[in-house]
Design a protein around this motif. Structure first.
Motif, PDB file in Angstrom:
ATOM      1  N   GLN A  64      48.717 -11.064  29.882  1.00  0.00           N
ATOM      2  CA  GLN A  64      49.986 -10.780  29.203  1.00  0.00           C
ATOM      3  C   GLN A  64      50.446 -12.005  28.427  1.00  0.00           C
ATOM      4  N   GLY A  65      50.785 -11.798  27.162  1.00  0.00           N
ATOM      5  CA  GLY A  65      51.255 -12.898  26.337  1.00  0.00           C
ATOM      6  C   GLY A  65      50.150 -13.652  25.621  1.00  0.00           C
ATOM      7  N   ARG A  66      48.900 -13.407  26.005  1.00  0.00           N
ATOM      8  CA  ARG A  66      47.777 -14.098  25.349  1.00  0.00           C
ATOM      9  C   ARG A  66      46.886 -13.120  24.565  1.00  0.00           C
ATOM     10  N   PHE A  67      46.754 -11.892  25.059  1.00  0.00           N
ATOM     11  CA  PHE A  67      45.894 -10.902  24.431  1.00  0.00           C
ATOM     12  C   PHE A  67      46.747  -9.834  23.749  1.00  0.00           C
ATOM     13  N   ILE A  68      46.224  -9.292  22.658  1.00  0.00           N
ATOM     14  CA  ILE A  68      46.905  -8.220  21.934  1.00  0.00           C
ATOM     15  C   ILE A  68      45.899  -7.115  21.642  1.00  0.00           C
ATOM     16  N   ILE A  69      46.242  -5.897  22.054  1.00  0.00           N
ATOM     17  CA  ILE A  69      45.391  -4.745  21.770  1.00  0.00           C
ATOM     18  C   ILE A  69      46.002  -3.959  20.622  1.00  0.00           C
ATOM     19  N   THR A  70      45.168  -3.573  19.665  1.00  0.00           N
ATOM     20  CA  THR A  70      45.619  -2.759  18.541  1.00  0.00           C
ATOM     21  C   THR A  70      44.649  -1.614  18.326  1.00  0.00           C
ATOM     22  N   ARG A  71      45.095  -0.682  17.495  1.00  0.00           N
ATOM     23  CA  ARG A  71      44.323   0.562  17.368  1.00  0.00           C
ATOM     24  C   ARG A  71      44.513   1.145  15.973  1.00  0.00           C
ATOM     25  N   HIS A  72      43.441   1.749  15.454  1.00  0.00           N
ATOM     26  CA  HIS A  72      43.511   2.500  14.210  1.00  0.00           C
ATOM     27  C   HIS A  72      42.971   3.890  14.516  1.00  0.00           C
ATOM     28  N   ASN A  73      43.858   4.866  14.605  1.00  0.00           N
ATOM     29  CA  ASN A  73      43.438   6.198  15.059  1.00  0.00           C
ATOM     30  C   ASN A  73      42.453   6.856  14.100  1.00  0.00           C
ATOM     31  N   ALA A  74      42.714   6.780  12.815  1.00  0.00           N
ATOM     32  CA  ALA A  74      41.842   7.459  11.858  1.00  0.00           C
ATOM     33  C   ALA A  74      40.433   6.869  11.853  1.00  0.00           C
ATOM     34  N   GLU A  75      40.358   5.540  12.060  1.00  0.00           N
ATOM     35  CA  GLU A  75      39.056   4.879  12.077  1.00  0.00           C
ATOM     36  C   GLU A  75      38.407   4.941  13.452  1.00  0.00           C
ATOM     37  N   LYS A  76      39.148   5.433  14.462  1.00  0.00           N
ATOM     38  CA  LYS A  76      38.639   5.510  15.831  1.00  0.00           C
ATOM     39  C   LYS A  76      38.194   4.131  16.317  1.00  0.00           C
ATOM     40  N   MET A  77      39.063   3.164  16.109  1.00  0.00           N
ATOM     41  CA  MET A  77      38.735   1.793  16.486  1.00  0.00           C
ATOM     42  C   MET A  77      39.872   1.142  17.259  1.00  0.00           C
ATOM     43  N   ILE A  78      39.511   0.233  18.129  1.00  0.00           N
ATOM     44  CA  ILE A  78      40.483  -0.649  18.758  1.00  0.00           C
ATOM     45  C   ILE A  78      39.977  -2.083  18.661  1.00  0.00           C
ATOM     46  N   TRP A  79      40.899  -2.996  18.790  1.00  0.00           N
ATOM     47  CA  TRP A  79      40.596  -4.418  18.766  1.00  0.00           C
ATOM     48  C   TRP A  79      41.298  -5.091  19.941  1.00  0.00           C
ATOM     49  N   LEU A  80      40.757  -6.185  20.354  1.00  0.00           N
ATOM     50  CA  LEU A  80      41.409  -7.016  21.359  1.00  0.00           C
ATOM     51  C   LEU A  80      41.425  -8.442  20.833  1.00  0.00           C
ATOM     52  N   GLN A  81      42.593  -8.886  20.413  1.00  0.00           N
ATOM     53  CA  GLN A  81      42.750 -10.270  19.977  1.00  0.00           C
ATOM     54  C   GLN A  81      43.047 -11.110  21.206  1.00  0.00           C
ATOM     55  N   MET A  82      42.196 -12.083  21.458  1.00  0.00           N
ATOM     56  CA  MET A  82      42.308 -12.919  22.651  1.00  0.00           C
ATOM     57  C   MET A  82      42.625 -14.340  22.227  1.00  0.00           C
ATOM     58  N   ASN A  83      43.778 -14.817  22.625  1.00  0.00           N
ATOM     59  CA  ASN A  83      44.243 -16.153  22.277  1.00  0.00           C
ATOM     60  C   ASN A  83      44.349 -17.022  23.519  1.00  0.00           C
ATOM     61  N   ASP A  84      44.360 -18.319  23.293  1.00  0.00           N
ATOM     62  CA  ASP A  84      44.504 -19.278  24.388  1.00  0.00           C
ATOM     63  C   ASP A  84      43.545 -18.930  25.528  1.00  0.00           C
ATOM     64  N   LEU A  85      42.290 -18.762  25.190  1.00  0.00           N
ATOM     65  CA  LEU A  85      41.303 -18.344  26.173  1.00  0.00           C
ATOM     66  C   LEU A  85      41.091 -19.399  27.242  1.00  0.00           C
ATOM     67  N   LYS A  86      40.844 -18.934  28.446  1.00  0.00           N
ATOM     68  CA  LYS A  86      40.637 -19.793  29.608  1.00  0.00           C
ATOM     69  C   LYS A  86      39.249 -19.519  30.187  1.00  0.00           C
ATOM     70  N   PRO A  87      38.692 -20.488  30.888  1.00  0.00           N
ATOM     71  CA  PRO A  87      37.373 -20.247  31.494  1.00  0.00           C
ATOM     72  C   PRO A  87      37.343 -18.991  32.368  1.00  0.00           C
ATOM     73  N   GLU A  88      38.459 -18.681  33.014  1.00  0.00           N
ATOM     74  CA  GLU A  88      38.501 -17.485  33.879  1.00  0.00           C
ATOM     75  C   GLU A  88      38.493 -16.181  33.091  1.00  0.00           C
ATOM     76  N   ASP A  89      38.583 -16.253  31.770  1.00  0.00           N
ATOM     77  CA  ASP A  89      38.431 -15.054  30.935  1.00  0.00           C
ATOM     78  C   ASP A  89      36.959 -14.720  30.690  1.00  0.00           C
ATOM     79  N   THR A  90      36.072 -15.589  31.108  1.00  0.00           N
ATOM     80  CA  THR A  90      34.643 -15.343  30.936  1.00  0.00           C
ATOM     81  C   THR A  90      34.223 -14.075  31.667  1.00  0.00           C
ATOM     82  N   ALA A  91      33.627 -13.159  30.939  1.00  0.00           N
ATOM     83  CA  ALA A  91      33.243 -11.870  31.516  1.00  0.00           C
ATOM     84  C   ALA A  91      32.518 -11.049  30.457  1.00  0.00           C
ATOM     85  N   VAL A  92      31.953  -9.943  30.896  1.00  0.00           N
ATOM     86  CA  VAL A  92      31.503  -8.920  29.956  1.00  0.00           C
ATOM     87  C   VAL A  92      32.685  -7.979  29.720  1.00  0.00           C
TER      88      VAL A  92
END
Length: 120
Positions: A64-92
């Motif tokens: 919360q406060g670091r990541f932003i999820i957005t969506r474009h319905n017509a394009e059937k797409m989502i994005w995840l903008q990840m800011n201020d990344l930390k080592p604990e964000d490491t994952a698939v």
């Protein structure tokens, strides 16, 4: 057939940013809520963020406060903008979606995942 394809993962230093993308395609009538999940080595898969078809978003406390999820319905797409990344964000990171198929059957789709590695 329905496909969810993620892209945008990679290696980034702590404090840096990455943006993940997910595109859905196939026999889709409607997409309801879409999600980003992640799974770190040795840990259970956890939900990171979700966004409804109407654009309402929710986040895990850890992002919360670091990541932003957005969506474009017509394009059937989502994005995840990840800011201020930390080592604990490491994952698939996985994209998921609640889909209604052309035959009006419900389908829960998953992507193949994209690796995000944050170095300290």
């Amino acid at each position: 057939q329905v496909q969810l394809v993620e892209s945008g993962g990679g290696l980034v230093q702590a404090g840096g940013s990455l943006t993940l993308s997910c595109a859905a395609s196939g026999n889709i009538y409607r997409i309801n809520t879409m999600y980003w999940y992640r799974q770190a080595p040795g840990k259970q898969r956890e939900m990171v963020a979700s966004i409804s078809a109407g654009g309402k978003s929710r986040y895990a406390d850890s992002v919360q406060g670091r990541f932003i999820i957005t969506r474009h319905n017509a394009e059937k797409m989502i994005w995840l903008q990840m800011n201020d990344l930390k080592p604990e964000d490491t994952a698939v990171y996985y994209c998921s979606a609640q889909i209604v198929l052309q035959g009006l059957e419900d389908y829960n789709g998953w992507g193949q995942g994209t690796q995000v590695t944050v170095s300290s």
